[in-house]
Design a protein around this motif. Structure first.
Motif, PDB file in Angstrom:
ATOM      1  N   ARG A   1      -8.776   9.818  -0.426  1.00  0.00           N
ATOM      2  CA  ARG A   1     -10.150   9.819   0.046  1.00  0.00           C
ATOM      3  C   ARG A   1     -10.212  10.323   1.499  1.00  0.00           C
ATOM      4  NH1 ARG A   1     -14.687   5.231  -0.230  1.00  0.00           N
ATOM      5  NH2 ARG A   1     -13.267   4.233  -1.658  1.00  0.00           N
ATOM      6  N   SER A   2      -9.254   9.857   2.344  1.00  0.00           N
ATOM      7  CA  SER A   2      -9.229  10.272   3.746  1.00  0.00           C
ATOM      8  C   SER A   2      -9.104  11.784   3.855  1.00  0.00           C
ATOM      9  CB  SER A   2      -8.049   9.640   4.466  1.00  0.00           C
ATOM     10  OG  SER A   2      -8.133   8.263   4.379  1.00  0.00           O
TER      11      SER A   2
ATOM     12  N   THR B   1     -12.835   6.020   5.543  1.00  0.00           N
ATOM     13  CA  THR B   1     -13.070   5.773   4.120  1.00  0.00           C
ATOM     14  C   THR B   1     -14.554   5.938   3.770  1.00  0.00           C
ATOM     15  OG1 THR B   1     -13.316   3.439   4.584  1.00  0.00           O
ATOM     16  CG2 THR B   1     -11.160   4.152   3.834  1.00  0.00           C
TER      17      THR B   1
ATOM     18  N   LYS C   1       0.832  -1.215   0.000  1.00  0.00           N
ATOM     19  CA  LYS C   1       0.000   0.000   0.000  1.00  0.00           C
ATOM     20  C   LYS C   1       0.864   1.262   0.000  1.00  0.00           C
ATOM     21  CE  LYS C   1      -4.071   1.266   1.562  1.00  0.00           C
ATOM     22  NZ  LYS C   1      -4.502   1.463   0.203  1.00  0.00           N
TER      23      LYS C   1
ATOM     24  N   HIS D   1       0.478   4.215  -8.645  1.00  0.00           N
ATOM     25  CA  HIS D   1       0.020   2.871  -9.017  1.00  0.00           C
ATOM     26  C   HIS D   1       0.935   2.207 -10.031  1.00  0.00           C
ATOM     27  CE1 HIS D   1      -3.662   2.525  -6.757  1.00  0.00           C
ATOM     28  NE2 HIS D   1      -3.771   3.847  -6.901  1.00  0.00           N
TER      29      HIS D   1
ATOM     30  N   ASP E   1       0.843   4.232  -2.510  1.00  0.00           N
ATOM     31  CA  ASP E   1       0.511   5.573  -2.042  1.00  0.00           C
ATOM     32  C   ASP E   1       1.631   6.566  -2.305  1.00  0.00           C
ATOM     33  OD1 ASP E   1      -1.957   4.788  -1.236  1.00  0.00           O
ATOM     34  OD2 ASP E   1      -1.392   4.432   0.847  1.00  0.00           O
TER      35      ASP E   1
ATOM     36  N   GLU F   1      -4.236   4.627   4.624  1.00  0.00           N
ATOM     37  CA  GLU F   1      -4.989   3.490   4.054  1.00  0.00           C
ATOM     38  C   GLU F   1      -5.549   3.874   2.690  1.00  0.00           C
ATOM     39  OE1 GLU F   1      -6.783   0.235   5.594  1.00  0.00           O
ATOM     40  OE2 GLU F   1      -4.621   0.242   5.969  1.00  0.00           O
ATOM     41  N   ASP F   2      -6.105   5.069   2.623  1.00  0.00           N
ATOM     42  CA  ASP F   2      -6.605   5.571   1.345  1.00  0.00           C
ATOM     43  C   ASP F   2      -6.449   7.089   1.403  1.00  0.00           C
ATOM     44  OD1 ASP F   2      -7.902   6.210  -0.956  1.00  0.00           O
ATOM     45  OD2 ASP F   2      -9.600   4.859  -0.629  1.00  0.00           O
ATOM     46  N   ARG F   3      -5.215   7.516   1.155  1.00  0.00           N
ATOM     47  CA  ARG F   3      -4.795   8.879   1.434  1.00  0.00           C
ATOM     48  C   ARG F   3      -5.723   9.943   0.846  1.00  0.00           C
ATOM     49  NH1 ARG F   3      -1.729  12.566  -0.743  1.00  0.00           N
ATOM     50  NH2 ARG F   3      -0.278  13.759   0.532  1.00  0.00           N
TER      51      ARG F   3
END
Ligand code: C2E
Ligand code: CA
Ligand code: CA
Length: 698
Positions: free
Chosen positions: A558-559, A521, A296, A304, A300, A554-556
């Motif tokens: 979106r967070s 999230t 991850k 990708h 991040d 975890e989901d930069r």
């Protein structure tokens, strides 16, 4: 019947009859195969296949008829009308085409019957037009009963072959249908020939001799075979292409497109096959779960593309390390799996160490070298499971265990892991029950300003007392709630209860609420926070959300998006446990946090370790440079507090001020809004509430 046999045996050249029969059977076989092709194709391709089928059948019937006719020994001079001969070849083609179309498009027993009767009639038309072209030097008498019988026979046989075509459609070569078509053609011809009675007149036309007839027959047979062979070749070519296409599709369905390794389907198929084999042979089989570390983070922080490159690099090094009979597959994401049949422990160890060295790959991304690593879990057939699901599950359990220890570890499955997983499942169920039954509680821990000594806020900490096991630490049950997804409902409950409590306090102290990665999230989190504030009447600036770097990463994107919306409501946001994880400056820069909470780990070291003190100092100066106040967690002693004062720390939280307490307890002891120094002077860090109780009850 006797007439027909007599006609066949004594009035025909038997060699040519055999040749005609051979063509008839070969042609019927081709027609039946082509007919199938029509059924399995659509649109223009279907029409083309119908054309090819009709041409093949027409050629078959015509050649059979023509060669048989030439083999007829009329004992009188014979001439052939060229125009009618041509008409007998071309005109019935349309009949065959229409008949085939009715069969193919109709697809009901009735239309199949009509189509095949049309076919029988077209054959009869071909035969009799052909016979009209056959001019003999004599008087021809037709026995109409034989003529009728020939037409009826051909129709009966084609109808029966149509039935057999459907009935035996599962056969690779539908020989019953082929035989019936051939019988239709042959019976039509020879019954038709028996209908003909010739009386010789012997006028002047030059008769054709036997050699000419033979040559003509062979030429016809050759041309006919050519057409039939072409039809058959087209069929086989198409089949071949379809097979190649199917194999390609199958390969694609079984391969992971990114890495070229086998995918989950292929892996599970192969595993089931190997288990069966091991069962038969009594051999052993290792099922291995492999998970990349920090995948991850690579995605991040490097994008990708770098993530994909890492997966490809890893797959290539697996391929390079695998020997024949060993399989490594990518199941999805950064999850890989392998299988190996082995006879000795050394065999398995050798494979595992090859996998491990494959995992330790380096990858150059722009200017940085990434060191890849991963964790390996092993479950063995038959000891750790007898079916693929159990073995995969147990290999995963072992792999998760390996992940907890450190990177690059190999863990073998043990029965106790199962027990642990079972306990976790049970705890998750009881926790859900506790939430349902309102058996959870919120405790609060005081936070105070170092400069003013005033209480500045309270952190809400969840407490759960299990009916049988007693109090369970949130460090145990929060991860379980996160794994099971219960944290979403649990988090909402905590938020609502904390806001309700804080709205009832006499002071304007802030209430801090912890949030997990999974909550962050949720796109509807800002709406939930907003609604909770409205319903509980708590002013937004009195709520502080605490989150860790890990939760944000975890989901930069979106967070950060969710956090911005929450901050826009006027709610404060604190970065929890700073200094233990990534401590990335990037995260601090990308979001305007209202507070940095220095992890309590530093407090245990600060008095003895220069290094820790230097680290605390650098975090404090970082906070200053970014204008973000820093709160030190886990402050237990006055000595720690004085160091923090010296270094210019803004706020503190810890046992020195008091342990987390029930709200009613804090209100009863009037500790909310109390002065820090009074709390410290009488604090007893050894008991959860003793310190506060003594101040206010004494
Ligand atoms: P945290 O957010 O870092 O919470 C602070 C933890 O440090 C609390 O443990 C608290 O009791 C403990 N602590 C406070 N002062 C001292 C001290 O002076 N010395 C020492 N050794 N420890 C001190 P607790 O309550 O067991 O919570 C553990 C973790 O569980 C929390 O760490 C937080 O990450 C999580 N947690 C607790 N409640 C919630 C919640 O409602 N939601 C979420 N998502 N997580 C929660
Ligand atoms: Ca916290
Ligand atoms: Ca913390």
């Amino acid at each position: 019947m006797i007439n027909v046999i007599y006609c066949l045996a004594f009035e025909h050249d038997i060699r040519l009859v055999m040749l005609a029969a051979f063509i008839c059977i070969a042609g019927s076989l081709t027609y039946v195969q082509l007919l199938r092709q029509c059924l399995h194709s659509t649109g223009l391709a279907r029409v083309s296949w119908m054309g090819i089928s009709a041409a093949a059948l027409c050629t078959t019937v015509w050649c059979t008829h023509f060669i048989s006719m030439l083999s007829f020994q009329a004992h009188v001079p014979v001439v052939l009308d060229p125009v009618l001969t041509l008409v007998s070849l071309i005109a019935p083609m349309f009949g065959f085409f229409i008949a085939t179309a009715i069969v193919i498009y109709g697809r009901t027993p009735l239309t199949a019957m009509i189509g095949n009767l049309t076919l029988g009639c077209s054959m009869a038309a071909l035969h009799y037009v052909g016979m009209l072209a056959y001019r003999v030097d004599g008087i021809v008498d037709w026995d109409m009963s034989y003529v009728a019988a020939s037409v009826i026979l051909s129709c009966l046989f084609t109808a029966a072959s149509g039935w057999a075509f459907n009935r035996f459609s599962n056969l690779r070569f539908n020989l019953p249908s082929v035989a019936l078509y051939a019988l239709g053609v042959i019976s039509l011809h020879f019954t038709g020939m028996s209908a003909m009675e010739i009386t010789s007149l012997s006028i002047s036309d030059t008769p054709m001799d036997a050699e000419t007839f033979m040559a003509l027959s062979i030429a016809t047979a050759f041309a006919g075979m050519l057409v039939i062979a072409l039809g058959a070749a087209t069929f086989f070519l198409d089949q071949d292409q379809k097979k190649a296409g199917y194999e390609k599709l199958l390969r694609m369905a079984m391969t992971d497109t990114l890495t070229g390794l086998a995918n989950r389907n292929a892996y599970m198929d192969d595993l089931n096959g190997r288990i069966e084999k091991s069962e038969r042979k009594g051999s052993r089989l290792a099922v291995i779960g492999i998970d990349m570390d920090r995948f991850k983070d690579i995605n991040d922080s490097h994008g990708h593309k770098a993530g994909d490159a890492a997966l490809i690099a890893l797959a290539n090094s697996f391929k390079a390390q695998c020997h024949s009979g060993e399989l490594v597959a990518r199941l999805g994401g950064d999850e890989f799996a392998a299988t190996k049949e082995y006879s000795t422990e050394e065999d398995l160890e050798d494979f595992l160490s090859r996998l491990q060295s494959a995992l330790n790959t380096r990858l150059q991304v722009n200017e940085t070298t990434l060191h890849l690593s991963g964790s390996i879990g092993v479950a063995c057939y038959p000891d750790d499971g007898k079916d693929s699901d159990t073995l995969r599950n147990n290999a995963d359990l072992a792999m998760y265990r390996a992940k907890i220890h450190a990177s690059n570890t190999i863990c073998f499955y043990t029965a106790s892991m199962d027990e642990e997983a079972r306990q976790k499942r049970e705890l998750a169920a009881s926790l859900a029950q506790a939430l349902e039954n309102n058996e959870l509680e919120l405790y609060y821990q005081l936070q105070a300003s170092v400069k003013s000594s005033k209480i500045s806020g309270l952190e809400a900490l969840l407490r759960w007392t299990h009916p049988k096991l007693g109090p369970i630490s949130p460090s145990v049950f929060i991860p379980i709630a996160e794994e099971s997804g219960l944290i979403i409902r649990l988090g909402e409950w905590v938020l609502r209860r904390a806001c309700e409590d804080a709205a009832g306090w006499d002071t304007q102290d802030k209430v801090a609420v912890n949030m997990s990665a999974l909550q962050l999230t949720q796109v509807e989190l800002p709406r939930i926070v907003h609604q909770t504030l409205l319903e509980t009447g708590l002013p937004p600036h009195r709520l502080e959300i605490e989150l860790t770097e890990t939760a944000i990463l975890e989901d930069r994107d979106r967070s950060l998006h969710v956090l911005r919306q929450i901050k826009a409501l006027g709610v404060k946001v604190a970065l929890d446990d700073f200094g233990t994880g990534y401590s990335s400056l990037e995260i601090l820069r990308s979001f305007p946090f209202d507070k940095i909470k220095l992890d309590r780990f530093f407090m245990s070291e600060i008095e003895v370790s220069r290094e820790s003190r230097a680290l605390v100092r650098s975090v404090l100066s970082l906070g200053k440079s970014l204008s973000i106040p820093v709160l030190a967690e886990g402050v237990e002693s006055a000595a720690q507090l004085s160091i923090l004062k010296e270094e210019g720390c803004d706020e503190i939280q810890g046992f020195l001020l008091g342990r987390p307490e029930r709200m009613d307890e804090l209100i009863r002891l009037r500790s909310i809004g109390a002065d820090m120094d009074r709390l410290i002077n009488t604090a007893d860090p050894l008991t959860e509430s003793g310190n506060l109780k003594r101040i206010y009850s004494g």
